[in-house]
Design a protein around this motif. Structure first.
Motif, PDB file in Angstrom:
ATOM      1  N   ASN A 141      -8.059  68.605  35.584  1.00  0.00           N
ATOM      2  CA  ASN A 141      -9.159  68.184  35.040  1.00  0.00           C
ATOM      3  C   ASN A 141     -10.561  67.853  35.975  1.00  0.00           C
ATOM      4  O   ASN A 141     -10.082  67.437  36.963  1.00  0.00           O
TER       5      ASN A 141
ATOM      6  N   LEU B  59     -13.932  74.559  25.570  1.00  0.00           N
ATOM      7  CA  LEU B  59     -13.018  73.659  25.302  1.00  0.00           C
ATOM      8  C   LEU B  59     -11.605  74.383  25.769  1.00  0.00           C
ATOM      9  O   LEU B  59     -10.913  75.104  25.048  1.00  0.00           O
TER      10      LEU B  59
ATOM     11  N   ASN C 266      -7.664  66.722  27.408  1.00  0.00           N
ATOM     12  CA  ASN C 266      -8.847  67.447  26.752  1.00  0.00           C
ATOM     13  C   ASN C 266      -9.651  66.131  26.430  1.00  0.00           C
ATOM     14  O   ASN C 266     -11.070  66.337  26.857  1.00  0.00           O
ATOM     15  N   MET C 267      -9.400  64.895  25.899  1.00  0.00           N
ATOM     16  CA  MET C 267     -10.411  63.992  26.008  1.00  0.00           C
ATOM     17  C   MET C 267     -10.957  63.328  27.407  1.00  0.00           C
ATOM     18  O   MET C 267     -12.300  63.114  27.247  1.00  0.00           O
TER      19      MET C 267
ATOM     20  N   THR D  27     -11.441  65.124  30.070  1.00  0.00           N
ATOM     21  CA  THR D  27     -12.419  66.132  30.569  1.00  0.00           C
ATOM     22  C   THR D  27     -13.646  66.004  29.727  1.00  0.00           C
ATOM     23  O   THR D  27     -14.925  65.979  30.486  1.00  0.00           O
ATOM     24  N   ALA D  28     -13.579  65.989  28.365  1.00  0.00           N
ATOM     25  CA  ALA D  28     -14.679  65.948  27.604  1.00  0.00           C
ATOM     26  C   ALA D  28     -15.729  64.588  28.090  1.00  0.00           C
ATOM     27  O   ALA D  28     -16.852  64.415  28.043  1.00  0.00           O
TER      28      ALA D  28
ATOM     29  N   ARG E  53     -19.271  64.475  29.527  1.00  0.00           N
ATOM     30  CA  ARG E  53     -20.254  63.524  28.708  1.00  0.00           C
ATOM     31  C   ARG E  53     -21.170  62.709  29.779  1.00  0.00           C
ATOM     32  O   ARG E  53     -22.245  62.516  29.651  1.00  0.00           O
TER      33      ARG E  53
ATOM     34  N   SER F 178      -7.441  66.614  19.156  1.00  0.00           N
ATOM     35  CA  SER F 178      -8.101  66.612  20.497  1.00  0.00           C
ATOM     36  C   SER F 178      -9.090  67.370  20.734  1.00  0.00           C
ATOM     37  O   SER F 178     -10.216  66.982  21.476  1.00  0.00           O
ATOM     38  N   LYS F 179      -9.046  68.657  20.088  1.00  0.00           N
ATOM     39  CA  LYS F 179     -10.337  69.578  20.278  1.00  0.00           C
ATOM     40  C   LYS F 179     -11.397  68.929  19.500  1.00  0.00           C
ATOM     41  O   LYS F 179     -12.621  69.165  20.137  1.00  0.00           O
TER      42      LYS F 179
ATOM     43  N   GLN G 285     -12.918  66.545  21.230  1.00  0.00           N
ATOM     44  CA  GLN G 285     -13.998  66.637  22.547  1.00  0.00           C
ATOM     45  C   GLN G 285     -15.275  67.077  22.117  1.00  0.00           C
ATOM     46  O   GLN G 285     -16.322  66.752  22.594  1.00  0.00           O
TER      47      GLN G 285
ATOM     48  N   ILE H 230     -18.811  65.330  23.071  1.00  0.00           N
ATOM     49  CA  ILE H 230     -20.024  66.169  23.621  1.00  0.00           C
ATOM     50  C   ILE H 230     -21.246  66.003  22.754  1.00  0.00           C
ATOM     51  O   ILE H 230     -22.368  65.601  23.315  1.00  0.00           O
TER      52      ILE H 230
END
Length: 151
Positions: A1, A34, A46-47, A49-50, A54, A122-123, A126, A130
């Protein structure tokens, strides 16, 4: 990440180079892909990283005119509807005797379904994280909130 610090370096460098080399009429376009994470708990990766992106975006772009930049989110088919059709491919070849054969191959499409439901969500998460940052930076979130409160 990637952590917030790494994203902040990337965004600040892009912003600074854009301001140095391009006219005010040229928009800065940031692409966030993504990514596909493997290993233990890829959904949380995923979350996280987003969320890091952000936070860096909110800090780096806070003083920019909201009409001078945009964020493009790319990189997943995981959120296609479950009804999305699989692709097929017709493979034709000659066997050793010279006889032509045709075989139809099924190419499964990546889409929301039981085996990847949590990953697909999760996508979507994300994307929401954002999009929320972009709304905050552009003032859209405040306008939407005022509109809802006035109803």
């Amino acid at each position: 990440n990637l952590g917030k610090g790494e994203f902040l370096k990337i965004l600040n460098t892009a912003r600074d180079e854009w301001q140095k080399w391009f006219s005010k009429t040229t928009k800065l376009v940031i692409y966030f892909t993504l990514g596909f994470y493997k290993g233990e708990n890829p959904f949380m990766k995923n979350m996280i990283t987003a969320g890091n992106f952000r936070e860096a975006l909110l800090e780096s772009f806070a003083d920019l005119d909201s009409n001078s930049w945009r964020v493009v989110v790319t990189g997943t088919d995981a959120t296609r509807p479950s009804t999305y059709k699989d692709d097929t491919f017709e493979h034709r070849k000659k066997d050793k005797s010279g006889k032509k054969t045709k075989k139809t191959l099924l190419i499964p499409s990546y889409k929301i379904e039981e085996r990847n439901y949590a990953y697909a969500l999760s996508k979507l998460g994300q994307f929401y994280v954002i999009a929320n940052a972009v709304m905050q930076l552009t003032g859209t979130a405040k306008r939407k909130r005022r509109k809802v409160e006035s109803i």
